[in-house]
Design a protein around this motif. Structure first.
Motif, PDB file in Angstrom:
ATOM      1  N   GLU A 155     -16.697 -13.141  -4.807  1.00 40.25           N
ATOM      2  CA  GLU A 155     -18.060 -13.271  -5.354  1.00 40.25           C
ATOM      3  C   GLU A 155     -17.837 -12.460  -6.715  1.00 40.25           C
ATOM      4  O   GLU A 155     -18.393 -13.432  -7.615  1.00 40.25           O
ATOM      5  N   LEU A 182     -22.071 -21.839  -3.742  1.00 46.71           N
ATOM      6  CA  LEU A 182     -22.375 -21.665  -5.332  1.00 46.71           C
ATOM      7  C   LEU A 182     -23.037 -23.102  -5.685  1.00 46.71           C
ATOM      8  O   LEU A 182     -24.249 -23.204  -6.462  1.00 46.71           O
ATOM      9  N   LEU A 209     -26.146 -24.512  -3.942  1.00 50.91           N
ATOM     10  CA  LEU A 209     -27.331 -23.165  -4.394  1.00 50.91           C
ATOM     11  C   LEU A 209     -27.646 -24.759  -5.891  1.00 50.91           C
ATOM     12  O   LEU A 209     -29.023 -24.687  -5.656  1.00 50.91           O
ATOM     13  N   ARG A 215     -26.735 -14.485   0.047  1.00 48.41           N
ATOM     14  CA  ARG A 215     -26.493 -14.872  -1.506  1.00 48.41           C
ATOM     15  C   ARG A 215     -27.400 -15.236  -2.783  1.00 48.41           C
ATOM     16  O   ARG A 215     -28.109 -15.075  -3.603  1.00 48.41           O
ATOM     17  N   ARG A 216     -27.318 -16.703  -1.907  1.00 50.63           N
ATOM     18  CA  ARG A 216     -27.611 -17.727  -1.740  1.00 50.63           C
ATOM     19  C   ARG A 216     -28.042 -19.000  -1.425  1.00 50.63           C
ATOM     20  O   ARG A 216     -28.521 -20.268  -1.087  1.00 50.63           O
ATOM     21  N   HIS A 242     -31.873 -20.455   0.099  1.00 50.91           N
ATOM     22  CA  HIS A 242     -33.400 -21.663  -0.606  1.00 50.91           C
ATOM     23  C   HIS A 242     -33.923 -22.665   0.073  1.00 50.91           C
ATOM     24  O   HIS A 242     -33.183 -22.302   0.849  1.00 50.91           O
TER      25      HIS A 242
END
Length: 243
Positions: free
Chosen positions: A11, A48, A51, A76-77, A79
């Protein structure tokens, strides 16, 4: 810092913003041409691309074999249009999908034609007619990746520094990649390591294997800018469609 995991090194040290600047327009265009906006992102890593496409209206199902990566991506991601699950790239679930992604050189982790065939067969079985699969691998025909090399990546964090020392050792049809992760802060240090064998798949071999499962190769590019693939281009991006 003793609680640091390798996913956090990915990350912090990875140029995530730069990747989307290069790759995002290609993915948005491909999504717009797909027969549905239901997407599978296999070997999704940090989430990455998953998202990114969820933010562009896709319903994304992201899979990775690493529980650590999936747990990290969920935190972290997240949705509303995005789900994460531990899963093997050679055994897709769910669907049918309008678009399947396998990016980040992940196909080169497969060490046999049989496994690559299993990947493409699974893609075929889970794509809608007219659905598209996009793969991205390094081009191992370029001189730069045919020689042994070392690459060091560094990043500063609060009161400390992280680094990854990557050693690439090419041998015939594969490259051995060893990575040492180091983190230092006042009174603390973290160390970890991992290694991979990356198979040197060629455009011809991947195309033949995909077509043997009934898929059709529609494009072979040297990068996400859609420039033609050549022996000296660093990347190999294939767009493959189910008839």
């Amino acid at each position: 810092m003793t609680a640091f995991k390798t996913a956090e090194f990915y990350e912090i040290l990875g140029n995530t913003g730069g990747r989307l600047d290069r790759e995002g327009p290609f993915l948005v265009e491909t999504l717009a041409e797909a027969p549905s906006s239901v997407v599978a992102d296999v070997a999704c890593g940090l989430g990455l691309h998953a998202l990114f496409l969820a933010g562009h209206g896709a319903e994304v199902h992201a899979f990775d074999l690493s529980r650590e990566m999936i747990d990290h991506a969920r935190i972290r991601r997240s949705h509303p249009n995005l789900t994460y699950a531990v899963g093997d790239m050679c055994a897709l679930s769910g669907g049918p999908y309008g678009l399947v992604l396998c990016l980040g050189n992940s196909l080169c982790l497969l060490d046999s034609t049989q496994k690559v065939n299993s990947f493409f067969q699974s893609v075929y079985d889970h794509l809608l007619p007219g659905g598209v699969c996009v793969t991205q691998t390094l081009n191992y025909e370029t001189p730069a990746v045919k020689r042994p090399r070392i690459r060091v990546e560094r990043a500063e964090i609060e009161d400390g520094e992280l680094a990854a020392i990557k050693r690439f050792l090419p041998k015939e049809n594969h490259t051995r990649l060893s990575i040492d992760y180091l983190g230092v802060a006042p009174g603390d240090m973290f160390q970890a390591s991992e290694s991979f064998t990356l198979h040197h798949w060629t455009a011809r071999k991947l195309s033949e294997t995909a077509e043997n499962t009934g898929l059709q190769v529609k494009g072979c590019y040297g990068g996400f800018d859609r420039k033609p693939f050549r022996e000296d281009t660093p990347d190999m991006v294939l767009t493959i469609q189910k008839p």
